[in-house]
Scaffold this active site. Structure first.
Site, mmCIF file in Angstrom:
data_model
loop_
_atom_site.group_PDB
_atom_site.id
_atom_site.type_symbol
_atom_site.label_atom_id
_atom_site.label_comp_id
_atom_site.label_asym_id
_atom_site.label_seq_id
_atom_site.Cartn_x
_atom_site.Cartn_y
_atom_site.Cartn_z
ATOM 1 C CB SER A 1 -0.818 0.170 1.406
ATOM 2 O OG SER A 1 -2.012 0.927 1.259
ATOM 3 C CG ASP B 1 -6.525 -2.544 -4.113
ATOM 4 O OD1 ASP B 1 -7.322 -2.165 -2.940
ATOM 5 O OD2 ASP B 1 -5.508 -2.589 -3.991
ATOM 6 C CG HIS C 1 -5.409 -2.539 0.262
ATOM 7 N ND1 HIS C 1 -4.970 -2.084 -1.075
ATOM 8 C CD2 HIS C 1 -4.891 -2.361 1.191
ATOM 9 C CE1 HIS C 1 -3.876 -1.254 -0.673
ATOM 10 N NE2 HIS C 1 -3.968 -1.222 0.762
#
Length: 811
Positions: free
Chosen positions: A669, A742, A776
């Site tokens: 991330s 995601d 994610h």
């Protein structure tokens, strides 16, 4: 159409000859695979008397086939259309058992579902029962465990509706409130073959800045699906008999009052937004009696589409509706006094109000806050803790509210990033209403504070303290010993100071103990969990400290392979794993976080696996971005990244354990955003591993991470912080990995797609792995195993076995 379960791999140069390929799943080395697939340590919950303990064993990693099951992505949610529940449950339990703490005997629970998939575990007020939800392929059921008979029975007649959350409230020891479906899944609206017209959105002059949310409603058909699946019926279940409460609606929440006579409801209604998730839709806040009859319409709230940008700015409407825990039936809420705009010059920014049963009068103002009101923890009429703060200034303040005098008195305040100044959380107890409230001691002059982290210059050492409400002084009465990490899990007796603690060391798996601080008798161990990672025995872990060039102190968790001897084996190839954090204070940035004495637990998304492959792994490497010279932290983001990275590499080289010419950097991330930037702006690394990142900040124009300036306010900043802007400079081999589903705000998969295309088009060395059905955070065991194989291959080729750098390449 069901996709073939393959990882699609795109590459410009390197591992394969072709520019793109589709390969079957690969396995990493056995040592890595065994760590990933090891059965995790169980969890526990324990009753307030310390007599009974529920032991819960987690489900193993799901398969890709499980992630590939039907899923609706609407209104910011991911829904299983077959069972009216979230399609991606992160934690569920496959085994439950009961243990009598005093006798040490463990009991098998009878009557459990054949294939257990339990979540939402909750004890009854008298702690004689435990309920949990069981998620099945076609429904969600509610089960109850009788603690004394160790028998589970199903309570519900109609399937539960969990789409907008699993609110399950105890009304009394035999009565529960929850939501059920109103129609069978087979009655869901059919998708029209052709649309009735184009989808049109418009704005007529109102400011409506929006975060880049994923999975929004996009069509009128999506609206119909959301309404169908989110509509539920409240029911009260008394001893197995279900009775409807009120009428079907889109219930966002339903909270029973402390005296069990009222329900505080928030229901969503049209028009549904195409820009914000369901919880931001227009809503009605209503107080109903326990039968569902409307008593008071408290508020009509607009869509959050029109919320002003800026982290401390809010809508000019009431918010934070909740029951006061220490009174029979009093609703509290906050209202801005600055029209929701934090920069407005006012003495107080928020006011908090209370409205008591029978709800016929006007709300009464309780107190005002100088910063933005956050929450309140109730104790009794004389003790409540009010939290306020400003995200933009990283500030937080806690005050005592005495409702008998109306006085609000500051107790302490600190920077949110000042972990040494964190006093902990107040210890709570059950009051006469069965609500958790602050536990006063010493005739109400003090409270107990539990800090389960306890950051200090010696590392994390959790503690239990008393806080004097009059002198405003904290006194630690127990602290974890150095050489181990132990925290207070629960306080069973605040007078005799009987505690339940969780203790671990580098080599001892976490287990639970009963500790008596007054009698000081030997600790009673109440669990005997074993090491799930025996192959990690011999791996060393140390907390290293170092400085970057401007004097800011930094730390990291250094893992070295089993049997490693630096005199004999020499410097190792290195993997540095990090995640940037913003600070307004250099002193806060320099504080030590974490403990070298914690048991080495394997995070499926972490880097520790690679210590088994001969790498020195620096995990949680400090990556502070500090405000300087009156500027904001991100104004010098790139320069500080380079300082941080160079300091870490220098330290590992100075220790003699890291080869500065064979170093990789990675992160997930915002950590992958960091990775791409380091490769674009430095020549410190041989390779990069970037997972699920955002690489073009213009795709998040209304702010990102802790940056609240918009693109139009700071276009140069957005450009310079975007590694996509410097794709022509990324020549260090970069492995990009992204889940093709995601769901995180800002990290759309298009980020990796476009960065890959840019580096490829500019002649760089890059590989792009798309993980099927992953959000994610990655969950499927096939995808995780393959990801680790990809990363191991990349590291071996470009780092461990890297050829010495020529003078020309160094330049």
């Amino acid at each position: 159409m069901k996709r073939t379960l393959l990882c699609t791999l795109l590459l410009a140069t390197g591992v394969y000859v072709k520019a793109q390929d589709a390969v079957s799943y690969q396995m990493p080395p056995k040592a890595i695979a065994d760590l990933l697939l090891a059965k995790p340590t169980p969890s526990i919950t324990i009753d307030a008397k310390g007599e009974w303990m529920l032991i819960s064993e987690r489900n193993s990693l799901p398969s890709v086939e499980e992630l590939a099951r039907p899923e609706l992505r609407i209104a910011g949610m991911r829904i299983n259309p077959n069972n009216f529940a979230p399609s991606r449950q992160v934690i569920s339990f496959s085994s439950l058992s009961l243990k009598n703490v005093k006798t040490g005997k463990t009991f098998i629970i009878t009557g459990l579902p054949g294939v257990l998939n339990a979540t939402n575990i909750s004890w009854s007020p008298d702690e004689s029962k435990v309920v949990f939800t069981q998620t099945n392929a076609k429904s969600v059921d509610l089960y109850q465990i009788n603690v004394l008979t160790h028998k589970a029975t199903r309570l519900n007649k109609l399937p539960l509706n969990m789409v907008l959350g699993g609110d399950i409230s105890w009304v009394d020891n035999s009565t529960l409130l929850y939501k059920v479906i109103t129609k069978a899944a087979t009655m869901a609206p059919a998708k029209p073959l052709t649309p009735t017209g184009p989808v049109v959105q418009q704005n007529l002059g109102k400011s409506a800045p929006s975060v880049t949310y994923q999975d929004m409603i996009k069509t009128p058909y999506d609206e119909k699906l959301f309404e169908f699946y989110a509509t539920s019926q409240l029911v009260i279940n008394k001893s197995g008999v279900e009775m409807p409460v009120g009428k079907p609606a889109i219930y966002a929440s339903a909270q029973v009052s402390p005296d069990k006579k009222y329900i505080l409801e928030r229901t969503l209604h049209k028009p549904f937004s195409y820009l914000v998730p369901a919880q931001g839709f227009p809503s009605t806040v209503l107080i109903a009696d326990i039968s569902g009859k409307a008593v008071k319409n408290v508020a009509e709230l607009p869509s959050t589409e029109v919320k002003p940008s800026g982290y401390d700015n809010i809508q000019n409407v009431p918010r934070g509706f909740d029951w006061r825990d220490d009174e029979a039936a009093t609703v509290t809420y906050a209202m801005p006094l600055d029209s929701g705009l934090i920069r407005k010059k006012v003495a107080y920014h928020d006011a908090v109000y209370a409205l008591s049963a029978p709800f016929t009068g006007e709300a009464k103002e309780l107190f005002k806050t100088e910063q933005r009101f956050r929450n309140i923890q109730w104790g009794n009429a004389e003790i409540a803790l009010v939290s306020e703060g400003l995200r933009s200034k990283q500030s937080t303040r806690v005050s005592r509210f005495n409702s008998t005098t109306g006085k609000l008195e500051t107790l302490w305040e600190r920077n949110q990033t000042d972990v040494y100044g964190n006093l902990g959380e107040p210890v709570t107890e059950r009051n006469k209403f069965g609500r958790s409230v602050i536990m006063p001691i010493r005739n109400g002059s003090k409270i107990l504070m539990n800090n389960q982290v306890g950051s200090s210059p010696k590392g994390d050492l959790p503690f239990l303290a008393t806080f004097d409400l009059n002198s405003k002084k904290s006194e630690i009465i127990w602290r974890s010993q150095e050489g181990q990490f132990e925290y207070v899990y629960d306080v069973l007796d605040p007078v005799k100071l009987v505690l339940v603690t969780r203790r671990e060391t580098q080599t001892q798996v976490p287990n639970y103990f009963i500790k008596n601080l007054v009698l000081r008798i030997g600790d009673q161990q109440i669990t005997s969990f074993t090491n799930p990672y025996p192959q990690m025995e011999g791996v060393s872990k140390t907390k290293i400290q170092y400085k970057r060039s401007d004097g800011v102190d930094m730390t990291g968790d250094l893992y070295l392979p089993k049997g490693y001897n630096k005199e004999k084996d020499g410097p190792l190839p290195v993997l540095i794993w990090a995640y940037p954090a913003e600070f307004n204070s250099a002193n806060d940035a320099a504080q030590i976080r974490g403990s070298k004495d914690r048991f080495i637990t394997i995070n499926p998304g972490g880097p520790v696996f690679f210590v088994t492959q001969g790498y020195a792994v620096l995990d949680n490497a400090s990556m502070p971005i500090v405000a300087k010279d009156g500027k904001q932290p991100n104004d010098t983001f790139i320069a500080q990244l380079e300082m941080n990275a160079k300091a870490a590499i220098d330290k590992l080289a100075d220790l003699g354990v890291g080869d500065r010419n064979r170093v990789a950097v990675g992160g997930h991330s915002y950590g992958s955003f960091m990775t791409a930037n380091l490769l674009a702006h430095t020549k410190l690394f041989k390779a990069g591993l970037a997972e699920s990142g955002a690489y073009n900040r213009t795709l998040t124009p209304f702010g990102f991470q802790n940056e609240e300036r918009t693109y139009w306010e700071a276009p140069k900043l957005y450009y310079e912080m975007s590694p996509f802007s410097y794709a022509d400079k990324i020549k260090t081999p970069l492995l990009l990995i992204h889940g093709d589903a995601d769901d995180n705000t800002g990290t759309y998969p298009i980020n990796s797609e476009r960065l890959f295309a840019a580096i490829k088009g500019l002649g760089g060395t890059v590989r792009f792995v798309y993980l099927p059905y992953e959000a994610h955070g990655y969950r499927a065991k096939e995808n995780l195993l393959h990801k680790l194989w990809e990363q191991n291959q990349w590291l071996d080729k470009y780092v461990k076995n890297a050829k010495p750098q020529t003078a020309a390449q160094a330049d």
